[in-house]
Motif scaffolding. Sequence first.
Motif, short mmCIF file in Angstrom:
data_model
loop_
_atom_site.label_atom_id
_atom_site.label_comp_id
_atom_site.label_asym_id
_atom_site.label_seq_id
_atom_site.Cartn_x
_atom_site.Cartn_y
_atom_site.Cartn_z
N UNK A 38 0.90 -1.29 0.12
CA UNK A 38 0.10 -0.13 -0.02
C UNK A 38 0.77 1.30 -0.04
N UNK A 39 0.90 2.16 -1.10
CA UNK A 39 1.85 3.25 -1.18
C UNK A 39 0.78 4.48 -1.49
N UNK A 40 1.18 5.48 -0.62
CA UNK A 40 0.77 6.83 -1.03
C UNK A 40 2.12 8.01 -1.54
N UNK A 121 4.47 -2.56 3.44
CA UNK A 121 4.56 -3.93 2.78
C UNK A 121 4.32 -4.87 3.61
N UNK A 122 3.34 -5.73 3.44
CA UNK A 122 2.85 -7.00 4.09
C UNK A 122 2.66 -6.81 5.68
N UNK A 126 7.56 -0.66 6.78
CA UNK A 126 7.04 0.64 6.48
C UNK A 126 8.23 1.84 6.06
N UNK A 127 7.81 2.57 5.00
CA UNK A 127 8.60 3.66 4.74
C UNK A 127 7.81 5.06 4.85
N UNK A 128 8.45 5.89 5.33
CA UNK A 128 7.88 7.38 5.66
C UNK A 128 8.79 8.39 5.44
N UNK A 153 14.35 9.91 4.35
CA UNK A 153 13.18 9.05 4.42
C UNK A 153 13.76 7.97 5.50
N UNK A 154 12.55 7.20 6.33
CA UNK A 154 13.18 6.28 7.10
C UNK A 154 12.23 5.11 6.74
#
Length: 409
Positions: A38-40, A121-122, A126-128, A153-154
């Motif tokens: 799921x990406x925004x 992801x799954x 997470x990436x932010x 980003x992290x």
Amino acid sequence: MRYSPPLRDGHQIKLIEGGQAYFESLVSALEQARSQVHMETYIFDFHGAALMVAEALERAALRGVRVWLVVDGVGTPRLPAEWRERFERAGVAWHIYSPLGTLGLLIPSRWRRLHRKLCVIDGHLAFCGGINILDDWYDPHHGALPEPRFDFAVCARGALVQQMQETMSQLWWRIQGVRHVRQQKFPEAFSSFRAAGLHLPWSHEAGGAAGAHVVAKAGLLLRDNVLHRTQIEKAYLRAIGAARHEIVIANAYFLPGRRLRKALIHAAQRGVRVRLLLQGRYEYFMQYHATRPVYGVLLAAGVEIHEYEASFLHAKVAVVDPDHDRPWATVGSSNLDPLSLLLAREANVVVADKVFARQLHQRLSRAIDEQSSPVVADTYTQRPWPQRLRDRMAFGLMRLALFLSGNRY
């Protein structure tokens, strides 16, 4: 309301600098996705290195991973025809958040944008951050860049991933519901709005992105127009108010409101070293010029201002007291300006960890020392009158826009 949600121990947090490193970490994780992605993002551009991400999403969907993508209607008003067809053939589900329509930004309610950059992801990784899906060496308005964009980003594991997953799922189902209402599919709309309030189970664990992680206390800060209107701003205010030694803020579009300005001034007056790393290259008229009228009062209080000149500064990060007992750092999508703090959907990760804070502090200090120029008070007050006029015009236009939007800042 609390200034921020409680931070929890046990997070694995990796600091990522720049789009190239971000895309490599993101693609590595996408290749190992087994259940859902799921990406925004505000901007999804299909040039250069950004293609790595588009292709990875396509491959994930082709092998049966459920892929949801949301892009903003201003940052990404349309997907190229080729990629619309490729995503649809692969099974990538995507939405454009709040398309502008005929009148575009002439309608103030459409100034509320999706500005956060998130990926889950799954349900376990997470990436932010502030990095769009956009090649670091390219700008859609300015062409090739002399140096890569400066941004962060992290990559994270831990409790904040669940929170990120839930807020992204809520938005997805609300967009679905609005679309069904417009199509007069009311049973489907009811189901979508109901799903927006439900937790969606995620059962598989993604492989980790490459690189060492810091085990840290961390949390997710959100800004929206319902339950989290001031969460990010109040977190900044609390961290600045608690600072005892040093504050370093790097922010692309910096136009703090009265409370943030006062907090920075009071910190400098009580002996805290306050350094701001701001945009030094012209990008947009409003954001570039509206910032400068607030320089004077900050410089007079002893705040150090540096303008980043190597390329475009896009970072939205801060570090407080990295070498002391209560370190605080944040990496995210939120600028310290009215568009981010009053109107847009934003997301920042906050980390209370000395190792992480020192990593970010070292990189910001190097950028200040080697890639920036200090703003000198005397030079600032003596800048040419055409520049001062442009600064005041931009500042006035920003205030007018706030008045029209019905917000006070």
